[in-house]
Write an enzyme that holds these catalytic residues in place. Structure first.
Site, PDB file in Angstrom:
ATOM      1  CB  SER A 102      39.185  77.151  33.915  1.00  0.00           C
ATOM      2  OG  SER A 102      40.385  77.210  33.213  1.00  0.00           O
ATOM      3  CG  ASP A 239      41.312  77.702  29.383  1.00  0.00           C
ATOM      4  OD1 ASP A 239      41.548  78.784  28.790  1.00  0.00           O
ATOM      5  OD2 ASP A 239      41.431  77.564  30.613  1.00  0.00           O
ATOM      6  CG  ASP A 241      39.064  80.900  32.053  1.00  0.00           C
ATOM      7  OD1 ASP A 241      39.734  80.033  31.454  1.00  0.00           O
ATOM      8  OD2 ASP A 241      39.352  81.319  33.187  1.00  0.00           O
ATOM      9  CG  ASP A 243      42.868  80.948  32.527  1.00  0.00           C
ATOM     10  OD1 ASP A 243      42.675  79.962  31.786  1.00  0.00           O
ATOM     11  OD2 ASP A 243      42.755  80.879  33.781  1.00  0.00           O
TER      12      ASP A 243
END
Length: 446
Positions: A102, A239, A241, A243
């Site tokens: 992340s 960020d 990833d 999400d």
């Protein structure tokens, strides 16, 4: 054995904590637990990763572990976490796996699992996977081993899904997209362009080493500069990833997850699409957002920190919108997890539909001054119920009264205790927070 899973999967320093051996063992165990429902047929899994260099060997280990346990693997390559969640459901897979840490720095990596339908796992399922890692099992051989397929259309399918969810086009908007040199470096700018926006891109040249390095939702300064320099309507930041999503308005001001949720909650309420007029947030959401929603007749239900707990509350009661101050926003009609690209699109659609600036839309709430300090090198597991810490917390809470609030919590992903204080002035919030930090450091010292 200590619990392997944290707030969001298994995470740590790649090739130190998160090794190829761990990835292999963990994925083989997950295959046996999550693929158990595939009675009479071979289980199917979707795998994706962010651009971290370590993701190359870790994803290979995950794929090997799954196939060795008899699971057919569909490797989607570099895609955002919400894309893996979507593809797991869209492909009818039994589960999905995402390799990402992340917003963490490049040396870290992590392994997240999604159940059938693209939902994050409950604690008991994670515990079952961990337990299965230590059990003996019958390995399939011959034609019973899993096969590995390249899901070359994964990103395109996800992009098409996003465009279908968009209520209106974005023609006339100029938007800066900061992809954090992460998993959405291609998908996010492309979908905004296809939706009609004039897109300026920064932080979208991943090389395996630069993910989250000075760009993205944890480093908004470059986005603020770019928005002003490009005379853009606003900017969004993901960020690593993708999400999560934070934003910067046309004046260069940060617009956090609470403000984005407030904008979307008001929009859905106006359209009679906010189920039970309720927004699900976490205990970390700013008191200013809670007050604003109350004034607008919108209920706020607070869940534990982590978008998985927000989602659990949403699914339990059928709520349509929830999220976190950090920028994880879930719109249950369109996705099963926090989706930074979808969030950015929906906020942009609101700007385009209303003709109002992001500054004006975000003014629906006023953030109370908030200070958060991460206290390191303390025994975080002794926080709950510690008498001296509890006594100080009660005193400070009584002192602030309705003019603020205090939250102490141990991190689920890092060895720290987070001390958060909101108050009527920044100076008071800082003073109270620092005082509590001293108590935590003294009482919980290792």
């Amino acid at each position: 054995m200590a619990r392997l899973f944290g707030t969001d999967g298994v995470r740590g320093r790649a090739n130190d904590v998160i090794t190829a051996e761990l990835a292999l063992s963990l994925s083989a165990a997950a295959a046996r637990v999550l693929g158990a429902g595939a009675s009479g047929r071979r289980a199917k899994a979707v795998v994706g990763r962010d651009p971290r260099a370590s993701g190359e060997f870790l994803s290979a280990a995950v794929v090997a572990g799954l196939a060795s346990a008899g699971v057919d693997v569909y490797d989607a390559g570099m895609v955002p976490t919400p894309a893996v969640a979507y593809l797991t459901a869209d492909a009818g897979a039994d589960f999905g796996v995402m390799l990402s840490a992340s917003h963490n720095a490049m040396p870290d990596n992590g392994i997240k699992f999604f159940a059938a339908g693209g939902h994050k796992l409950p604690d008991e399922t994670e515990d079952a996977i961990q337990a299965a890692m230590g059990e003996s099992w019958q390995r399939p051989t011959g034609a019973d081993v899993g096969r590995v397929h390249q899901m070359t259309d994964g990103a395109t399918r996800y992009l098409s899904h996003l465009l279908k969810a968009l209520p209106n086009r974005l023609d006339g908007l100029k938007i800066v997209v900061d992809a954090a040199h992460g998993a959405a470096s291609e998908v996010s700018p492309e979908v905004f362009r296809l939706a009609g926006a004039d897109v300026v891109t920064i932080g979208a040249r991943p090389d395996g080493l630069n993910i989250n390095d000075g760009y993205g939702s944890t480093h908004l300064d470059r986005l603020q500069v770019a928005v002003l320099a490009q005379d853009a309507d606003f900017g969004i930041a993901h960020d690593g990833d993708a999400d999560r999503c934070l934003a910067v308005d046309g004046e260069g001001n940060e617009v956090d997850g609470d403000q984005l949720m407030a904008i979307l909650a008001v929009a859905l309420k106006e359209q009679s699409q906010l189920v039970d007029n309720t927004l699900v947030a976490t205990v970390m959401s700013n008191l200013g957002m809670l007050n604003a929603m109350h004034d607008l007749g919108i209920n706020v239900v607070q869940a534990g920190v982590g978008d998985r707990y927000v989602l659990e509350e949403m699914r339990a009661h059928g709520y349509s919108l929830g999220g976190e101050q950090s920028g994880h926003v879930i719109m249950l009609e369109h996705g099963t997890t926090g989706d930074g690209v979808l969030t950015g699109l929906m906020v942009a659609a609101r700007v385009a539909a209303t003709g109002k600036s992001l500054t004006e839309l975000a003014s629906v709430m006023t953030r109370m001054p908030q200070v958060m300090i991460n206290v390191k090198n303390v025994d975080k597991d002794s926080l709950d119920g510690h008498p001296e810490v509890r006594r100080e917390l009660d005193l400070v809470t009584a002192e602030l009264g309705s003019s603020g609030r205090v939250l102490l919590r141990k991190s689920g992903t890092e060895p720290v205790v987070r001390v958060m204080v909101e108050a009527d002035t920044a100076e008071r919030a800082q003073s109270v927070c620092e005082g509590l930090v001293k108590v935590v450091e003294r009482e919980l010292a290792l």
